[in-house]
Enzyme design. Sequence first.
Site, PDB file in Angstrom:
ATOM      1  NE  ARG A  43      -3.793   2.128   2.752  1.00 36.09           N
ATOM      2  CZ  ARG A  43      -4.835   2.467   2.355  1.00 36.09           C
ATOM      3  NH1 ARG A  43      -5.301   1.771   1.408  1.00 36.09           N
ATOM      4  NH2 ARG A  43      -5.509   3.540   2.943  1.00 36.09           N
ATOM      5  CB  ILE A  69      -5.737   5.749  -1.292  1.00 38.82           C
ATOM      6  CG1 ILE A  69      -5.783   4.161  -1.401  1.00 38.82           C
ATOM      7  CG2 ILE A  69      -5.130   6.505  -0.181  1.00 38.82           C
ATOM      8  CD1 ILE A  69      -4.124   3.853  -1.294  1.00 38.82           C
ATOM      9  CB  SER A  70     -10.949   3.442   0.107  1.00 38.57           C
ATOM     10  OG  SER A  70     -11.562   3.884  -1.125  1.00 38.57           O
ATOM     11  CD  GLN A  71     -11.829   2.680   7.240  1.00 35.53           C
ATOM     12  OE1 GLN A  71     -12.666   3.371   6.781  1.00 35.53           O
ATOM     13  NE2 GLN A  71     -11.766   2.326   8.461  1.00 35.53           N
ATOM     14  N   PRO A  72      -8.086   1.125   4.305  1.00 36.43           N
ATOM     15  CG  PRO A  72      -6.204   0.573   5.194  1.00 36.43           C
ATOM     16  CD  PRO A  72      -7.046   1.831   5.211  1.00 36.43           C
TER      17      PRO A  72
END
Length: 220
Positions: A43, A69-72
């Site tokens: 990431r 970028i989205s949250q994991p």
Amino acid sequence: MNFDQQRRQMIIDIEDGVALTSNLIGKHRLDNRVMTAMRQVPREKFVPSDMRHVAFRDGALPIGHGQTISQPYIVALMTDMLELNEDSIVLEVGTGSGYQAAILACLAQQVYSIERIAALAQAAQQRLGDMGYDNVETRCGDGYQGWPEKAPFDAIVVTAAAAFMPPALLEQLKPGGRMVIPIGMPSMHQELMLVSKDRLGETHSSSLLGVAFVPLVEED
Ligand code: SAH
């Protein structure tokens, strides 16, 4: 902590998130293959270089051009909901950094991903190519219209929030296919929806949980 340790911590954070929301999402753990992909994809290479030290925090991060970028946890959950296998043909709307596309590429046969902001599309294409994700094809364009030349898809993931279910995407989903999409107005309550199309072509949708995504832009 080095990146390996941070990635291990990210996995623990995702597992905690799943446990906390298990009553909403209807499961206590995500598919092992999804968690393996989350463990493998670096990431830190998908966030701006001055953000690498926070790349693994369980939150969204800015990637420029007002996008994130989205949250994991959300990436893992959305991927899990698609129930991919090695034969799946997947469409992603909203390439952004290319991170979600890389996760999908670990699990599916072919990923198509569309991004409307040319600079992001170009950077993601370069990054995914350099990293050897050769089963991802990206394109700059309006994903609200899907990608008709490559349809139909076994799975569609939309990583920006639409006010309404985009008709073209419903159309481009195969019978037996699944789509995950946040629905709602920007900066208002949005719901992460799971849409499945049955063998007869009827669609069924259910809401999973409240989310906060950047808007899916509808081009004129
Ligand atoms: N999946 C990305 C996160 C993307 S954020 C990642 O893993 O990094 C949502 C992205 O959707 C933004 O980059 C935004 O520019 C894009 N987007 C918004 N509306 C769109 C549209 N109509 N077509 C294609 N991309 C769109």
